[in-house]
Motif scaffolding. Structure first.
Motif, PDB file in Angstrom:
ATOM      1  N   ALA A 338       0.804  -1.228   0.000  1.00  0.00           N
ATOM      2  CA  ALA A 338       0.000   0.000   0.000  1.00  0.00           C
ATOM      3  C   ALA A 338       0.831   1.269   0.000  1.00  0.00           C
ATOM      4  N   VAL A 339       2.107   1.167   0.344  1.00  0.00           N
ATOM      5  CA  VAL A 339       2.946   2.367   0.449  1.00  0.00           C
ATOM      6  C   VAL A 339       4.277   2.118  -0.247  1.00  0.00           C
ATOM      7  N   PRO A 340       4.974   3.214  -0.638  1.00  0.00           N
ATOM      8  CA  PRO A 340       6.306   3.054  -1.213  1.00  0.00           C
ATOM      9  C   PRO A 340       7.251   2.387  -0.195  1.00  0.00           C
ATOM     10  N   THR A 410      12.667   9.470  -5.161  1.00  0.00           N
ATOM     11  CA  THR A 410      12.278  10.562  -4.269  1.00  0.00           C
ATOM     12  C   THR A 410      10.917  10.338  -3.620  1.00  0.00           C
ATOM     13  N   ASP A 411      10.264   9.199  -3.900  1.00  0.00           N
ATOM     14  CA  ASP A 411       8.988   8.919  -3.249  1.00  0.00           C
ATOM     15  C   ASP A 411       9.150   8.922  -1.740  1.00  0.00           C
ATOM     16  N   VAL A 412       8.117   9.360  -1.037  1.00  0.00           N
ATOM     17  CA  VAL A 412       8.169   9.429   0.416  1.00  0.00           C
ATOM     18  C   VAL A 412       7.283   8.342   1.004  1.00  0.00           C
ATOM     19  N   ASN A 413       7.806   7.622   1.962  1.00  0.00           N
ATOM     20  CA  ASN A 413       7.044   6.610   2.678  1.00  0.00           C
ATOM     21  C   ASN A 413       6.370   7.281   3.867  1.00  0.00           C
ATOM     22  N   THR A 421      12.456   6.787  -0.140  1.00  0.00           N
ATOM     23  CA  THR A 421      12.515   5.344  -0.348  1.00  0.00           C
ATOM     24  C   THR A 421      13.847   4.885  -0.906  1.00  0.00           C
ATOM     25  N   CYS A 422      14.657   5.786  -1.435  1.00  0.00           N
ATOM     26  CA  CYS A 422      15.990   5.416  -1.931  1.00  0.00           C
ATOM     27  C   CYS A 422      17.043   6.382  -1.399  1.00  0.00           C
ATOM     28  N   ASN A 478       6.829  -2.237   6.404  1.00  0.00           N
ATOM     29  CA  ASN A 478       7.274  -2.495   5.032  1.00  0.00           C
ATOM     30  C   ASN A 478       7.247  -3.985   4.735  1.00  0.00           C
ATOM     31  N   VAL A 479       7.990  -4.751   5.553  1.00  0.00           N
ATOM     32  CA  VAL A 479       8.022  -6.208   5.392  1.00  0.00           C
ATOM     33  C   VAL A 479       8.104  -6.825   6.780  1.00  0.00           C
TER      34      VAL A 479
END
Length: 597
Positions: A338-340, A410-413, A421-422, A478-479
């Motif tokens: 559901a999320v980055p 640059t996606d934000v969690n 995210t990176c 996340n996991v």
């Protein structure tokens, strides 16, 4: 599979002979129960012949178990003199739970074990995985299996004197449906109005959202545990009462100190017949080595474990009985889509390919628990031989990570905080598990070693089991390492997979929605044709494999181990005299258990 040779064990009971069809294992591994990383078995569910008065259409398919339980009976002792009364059974559990209320508590395996002492379920399973009436007298469907009438047995009362009747079952159902967490396993499968109807004092009708030929199987676990309606009402006002359960079962609640000892005493007025033990004490011991030592030293009489090293030690030690079940549950890494970053399939596949599967299976499975590619064991008719769990491919993982970070770095969690995210071309993720436990920490280290060498920056989050379950349910991860699936009939695993169980709180934990997958699941639960169901569930395994939401590690090996003087573990019968399941998902039953004289 072939049954493993065992160096020790004693006779558990006459019903044991019925369950020797499980064959066991080459390499592989199972989840480590030292940190109960298991899910709440809120939908623990799914016929040798059903009771004579249970009305079932001949067309309904049999719910054949994937594999039966293996009873370790090498060096069998001579028969004892038979059941005798007395004694307190001290049972070591892998963890404690936040309550023992089937309508409001998130019951994982230890909670369901304690529930088996104090509650009875409407249905039960035979050793070959067929549902039969238990607290209910019969189950009667309509023509398309969208309605089921459940008739209760007469003359049964709860421990507080409240009579068991259809209104009590309805109260239990409505309380479950209204609970924020347990209700997630109920509401999606019933209409919003008129989900139940009272036919007469002892008969209730369940109106389903869709046809379901195996519905009674869902009433053999938590959803079928029936508690006193008076106690349920009181517990809603005073939640501390969730620790003091009231049911119809063979044992009555006595006392509870969370994370210490929960005690039940014999119900001399149990409707099901004579109960032999004076009491049962459930003792949570989160470390599996410590749990084993307590059994070896005589401080416990029984325990549950999924830690392969512990299972191996128990089987090698003289003077102990082992009930081995490889059919219930798989252990895996579970990914939040559901999320980055894992809303992108490239990141999910990258983590999957980066996973050091063989190291995990060798170092955690120890050649005792078997490698898993899917949610069915190879002996199951639903097993798809074309499905292979991906992993051990860091080169492919690095390619996918580079592509993802170049595109979406640059996606934000926002779920886990304001973090990108990176970083420097590597994906940032958090691995969460329940603890504390040495084995789970070792699992985290093994996974991290593979993931960090294939483009991932991994942080750790170890939580108590109840908080771990809650965080997973609300998507704050996340996991995670997890243990799930393995229902006797696969239709009862729909709750973990369907779009309708996604929300602010989800039982579709990865929050992955595929309407075509839902259509497949509904077709399978409505089909009376066995070949059709087999083909649909094999297709399901292909879909799950291609979506990269689960990284299957091992088929869980459950061992319920007992001291040599414990008897009757597999002798529980229905009122009609049918043998019932000896153990499932780490849980056993207690009405027939006694100590040899």
């Amino acid at each position: 599979m072939t049954t493993r040779s065992k160096r020790s064990a004693k006779k558990l009971g006459t019903a044991a002979i019925l369950s020797f069809s499980l064959v066991a294992a080459a390499c592989g591994g199972g989840s480590s129960d030292s940190t109960p990383d298991d899910t709440p078995d809120a939908t623990e569910a799914p016929d040798a012949t059903t009771a004579p008065d249970a009305e079932e259409p001949d067309a309904a398919p049999a719910n054949t178990a994937d594999a039966a339980v293996v009873i370790d009976e090498s060096d069998v002792v001579e028969e004892d003199a038979g059941p005798v009364a007395g004694g307190t059974l001290r049972y070591g559990l892998e963890a404690d739970v936040n309550g023992i209320n089937p309508a409001t508590s998130s019951l994982s395996s230890p909670g369901l074990m304690m529930g088996n002492a104090v509650y009875d379920t409407l249905a039960a399973f035979t050793p070959d995985g067929q549902w039969v009436p238990y607290l209910a007298e019969s189950f009667t469907p309509n023509d398309d299996f969208s309605q089921w009438q459940v008739k209760l047995r007469e003359g049964i009362s709860f421990h507080d004197g409240t009579p068991l009747n259809a209104a009590a079952v309805q109260t239990n159902f409505e309380t479950q449906r209204g609970d924020p967490l347990v209700g997630l396993a109920v509401k999606p499968f019933f209409p919003a109005e008129n989900a139940t109807e009272l036919i007469d004092d002892l008969t209730i009708q369940f109106n389903l959202a869709e046809p379901n030929v195996v519905f009674p199987g869902s009433l053999a676990g938590q959803l079928g545990m029936v508690a006193s309606p008076a106690w349920l009402a009181a517990a809603l006002v005073d939640p501390t009462l969730n620790q003091e359960p009231v049911g119809t079962g063979p044992f009555i609640f006595d006392s509870r100190s969370q994370d210490s000892i929960t005690k039940f005493v014999r119900n001399d007025a149990w409707w099901g017949g004579e109960v032999y033990l004076d009491a049962i004490e459930f003792i949570p011991v989160t470390d599996p080595d410590t749990r084993n030592d307590l059994l070896f030293n005589g401080e416990l009489d029984a325990l549950q474990t999924t830690n392969p090293a512990s299972v191996g030690d128990l089987q090698a030690e003289d003077g102990f009985q082992n009930v081995i079940d490889e059919n219930g549950e798989e252990s895996f890494g579970m990914i939040n889509t559901a999320v980055p970053p894992f809303d992108d399939i490239r990141a999910r596949e990258a983590l999957t390919q980066a996973t050091p599967l063989q190291n995990y299976r060798d170092l955690i499975g120890l050649g005792i628990s078997r490698a898993a590619d899917q949610s069915f064991v190879p002996e199951s008719k639903y097993y798809n031989p074309d499905v292979v769990q991906q992993g051990d491919n860091p080169e492919r993982a690095l390619e996918l990570v580079a592509e993802y970070c170049a595109d979406k770095g640059t996606d934000v969690n926002t779920t886990l905080g304001e973090t990108t995210t990176c970083t420097d071309g590597r994906i940032n993720i958090e691995l969460q598990w329940s603890g504390p436990a040495v084995v789970q920490t070792r699992i985290a280290e093994i996974l991290d070693e593979g993931w960090k060498n294939a483009g991932f920056n991994v942080t750790f989050d170890e939580l108590p089991q109840d908080e771990h379950i809650l965080q997973t349910a609300i998507g704050q991860y996340n996991v995670v390492t997890w243990r799930q699936f393995g229902a006797t009939d696969p239709a009862q695993d729909n709750v973990w997979l369907m779009c309708r169980t996604i929300g602010g709180i989800s039982l579709n934990w990865p929050k992955f929605c595929d309407e075509s997958r839902d259509a497949l699941l509904l077709e399978a639960q409505a089909s009376q044709d066995d070949a059709t169901r087999v083909a649909l569930y094999q297709e399901l395994q292909q879909k799950i494999n291609a979506d990269f939401t689960y990284i299957f590690f091992l088929h869980t090996t459950w061992d319920n181990a007992f001291g040599e003087n414990v008897r009757g573990v597999c002798d529980r019968l229905t009122p009609e005299g049918e043998a019932t399941q000896c153990a499932t998902g780490g849980r056993t039953w207690f009405s027939s258990v006694y100590f040899a004289a």
